[in-house]
Design a protein around this motif. Structure first.
Motif, PDB file in Angstrom:
ATOM      1  N   LYS A  35       0.824  -1.213   0.000  1.00  0.00           N
ATOM      2  CA  LYS A  35       0.000   0.000   0.000  1.00  0.00           C
ATOM      3  C   LYS A  35       0.859   1.264   0.000  1.00  0.00           C
ATOM      4  N   LYS A 173       3.312  -5.810 -19.975  1.00  0.00           N
ATOM      5  CA  LYS A 173       2.619  -6.156 -18.736  1.00  0.00           C
ATOM      6  C   LYS A 173       1.930  -7.515 -18.917  1.00  0.00           C
ATOM      7  N   THR A 175      -0.535 -10.279 -17.078  1.00  0.00           N
ATOM      8  CA  THR A 175      -1.512 -10.485 -16.006  1.00  0.00           C
ATOM      9  C   THR A 175      -1.813 -11.973 -15.878  1.00  0.00           C
ATOM     10  N   ALA A 182      -1.303 -12.500 -10.290  1.00  0.00           N
ATOM     11  CA  ALA A 182      -0.121 -11.645 -10.259  1.00  0.00           C
ATOM     12  C   ALA A 182      -0.085 -10.782 -11.514  1.00  0.00           C
ATOM     13  N   LYS A 194       9.069  -5.041 -12.338  1.00  0.00           N
ATOM     14  CA  LYS A 194       8.076  -4.775 -11.307  1.00  0.00           C
ATOM     15  C   LYS A 194       7.086  -5.937 -11.254  1.00  0.00           C
ATOM     16  N   ASP A 196       3.330  -7.319  -8.993  1.00  0.00           N
ATOM     17  CA  ASP A 196       2.308  -7.317  -7.938  1.00  0.00           C
ATOM     18  C   ASP A 196       1.888  -8.766  -7.713  1.00  0.00           C
ATOM     19  N   TYR A 197       2.146  -9.296  -6.521  1.00  0.00           N
ATOM     20  CA  TYR A 197       1.735 -10.668  -6.238  1.00  0.00           C
ATOM     21  C   TYR A 197       1.613 -10.866  -4.737  1.00  0.00           C
ATOM     22  N   ASP A 198       1.212 -12.066  -4.359  1.00  0.00           N
ATOM     23  CA  ASP A 198       0.848 -12.350  -2.978  1.00  0.00           C
ATOM     24  C   ASP A 198       2.024 -12.880  -2.167  1.00  0.00           C
ATOM     25  N   GLN A 203      -1.199  -8.659  -0.814  1.00  0.00           N
ATOM     26  CA  GLN A 203      -0.751  -8.306  -2.145  1.00  0.00           C
ATOM     27  C   GLN A 203       0.315  -7.224  -2.044  1.00  0.00           C
ATOM     28  N   ILE A 204       1.525  -7.598  -2.415  1.00  0.00           N
ATOM     29  CA  ILE A 204       2.640  -6.654  -2.297  1.00  0.00           C
ATOM     30  C   ILE A 204       3.132  -6.271  -3.703  1.00  0.00           C
ATOM     31  N   THR A 205       3.947  -5.217  -3.741  1.00  0.00           N
ATOM     32  CA  THR A 205       4.564  -4.772  -4.991  1.00  0.00           C
ATOM     33  C   THR A 205       6.073  -4.844  -4.837  1.00  0.00           C
TER      34      THR A 205
END
Length: 210
Positions: A35, A173, A175, A182, A194, A196-198, A203-205
Motif C-alpha cells: 500500500k 505487462k 496479467t 499476479a 516490477k 504485484d503478487y501475494d 498483495q505486495i509490490t
C-alpha cells in the motif's frame, strides 16, 4: 614457421572461445511495498551465460508487515538452470515462525522434490513462481516456490509504461489469473522490473531498484 602459425591460431581461437563463453555475475536489489509503504527488500545474485540466460540465482528476501503486531517473512532460495531449464532448487522460508524447506532435482521424467522432508513429484512442464525469469510468461502450469503447490494459470499481455524513480520505462505487462494472481512487468530486454503478487495473504509490490 607454419607450425608456429598453427599454434598461434589455436591459442587465439581458444581465448576467443573463452571470452565468448564468459559468464556474468550481477547483484540486483529490489524494494518491497505494501500500500505504498516500503516494508522490505530483496537481494538477488545471478550468474548468466553468454546468451543472457540465468544459470544460477540466489535470492534473499526480508519483509515485515506492521499491524497489530509485526509479521515477519524471510526467504533464502537457490536455483540452478541449464539452457533455460531448471536443474536444482533449494530453499528455506520462515513465514512468521512457520518453516518451509524445499529441495528439487530434475531427472528425465520430472522433478523429484521434497517439502518439509515429504517427497513430492512435480511434472517437468511446471515452472516456478520466480518472477525473475521471463519464461514464466510462457507457462500455464506453475508451482509455488514456498511449498511446491501446483498452480494452473491464464496469462494476458499488453504494452505498458511504468514509472520507477522518476523514469518512464516501456514494458510488457503480463496479467496472471487462475490459481496464481499476479501482474509482472518486463522491459524490452525481457528483464523483470516490477511485480504485484501475494506474500502471506497480502498483495505486495516488488520494484527493482534503478
Amino acid at each position: 614457421m607454419f607450425r608456429s602459425l598453427s599454434i598461434f591460431f589455436v591459442i587465439a581461437l581458444f581465448f576467443v572461445g573463452v571470452a565468448h563463453a564468459e559468464k556474468k555475475q550481477e547483484n540486483i536489489f529490489a524494494s518491497v511495498f505494501l500500500k505504498g509503504d516500503k516494508i522490505g527488500h530483496i537481494h538477488l545474485t545471478t550468474v548468466t551465460n553468454e546468451k543472457g540466460e540465468i544459470e544460477e540465482l540466489k535470492a534473499n528476501a526480508s519483509v515485515s508487515f506492521l499491524g497489530m503486531e509485526v509479521y515477519g517473512f524471510t526467504q533464502n532460495l537457490t536455483e540452478k538452470w541449464l539452457n533455460g531449464e531448471l536443474q536444482e532448487m533449494r530453499g528455506k522460508t520462515d513465514d512468521n515462525g512457520t518453516p518451509h524447506e524445499i529441495s528439487l532435482d530434475r531427472d528425465n521424467t520430472g522433478y523429484k522434490a521434497t517439502y518439509n522432508m515429504k517427497a513430492i513429484d512435480l511434472p517437468i512442464t511446471a515452472f516456478p513462481t520466480s518472477p525473475w525469469h521471463y519464461d514464466i510468461t510462457k507457462n500455464k502450469l506453475l508451482f509455488n516456490i514456498v511449498d511446491f503447490e501446483l498452480l494452473a494459470v491464464q496469462i494476458q499481455s499488453e504494452p505498458d509504461t511504468v514509472e520507477i524513480e522518476g523514469n518512464s520505462i516501456e514494458t510488457v505487462k503480463f496479467t496472471f489469473t487462475g490459481d496464481w494472481k499476479a501482474i509482472l512487468w518486463f522491459d524490452k530486454s525481457n528483464k523483470f522490473l516490477k511485480g504485484d503478487y501475494d506474500i502471506s495473504g497480502r498483495q505486495i509490490t516488488v520494484v527493482v531498484d534503478q
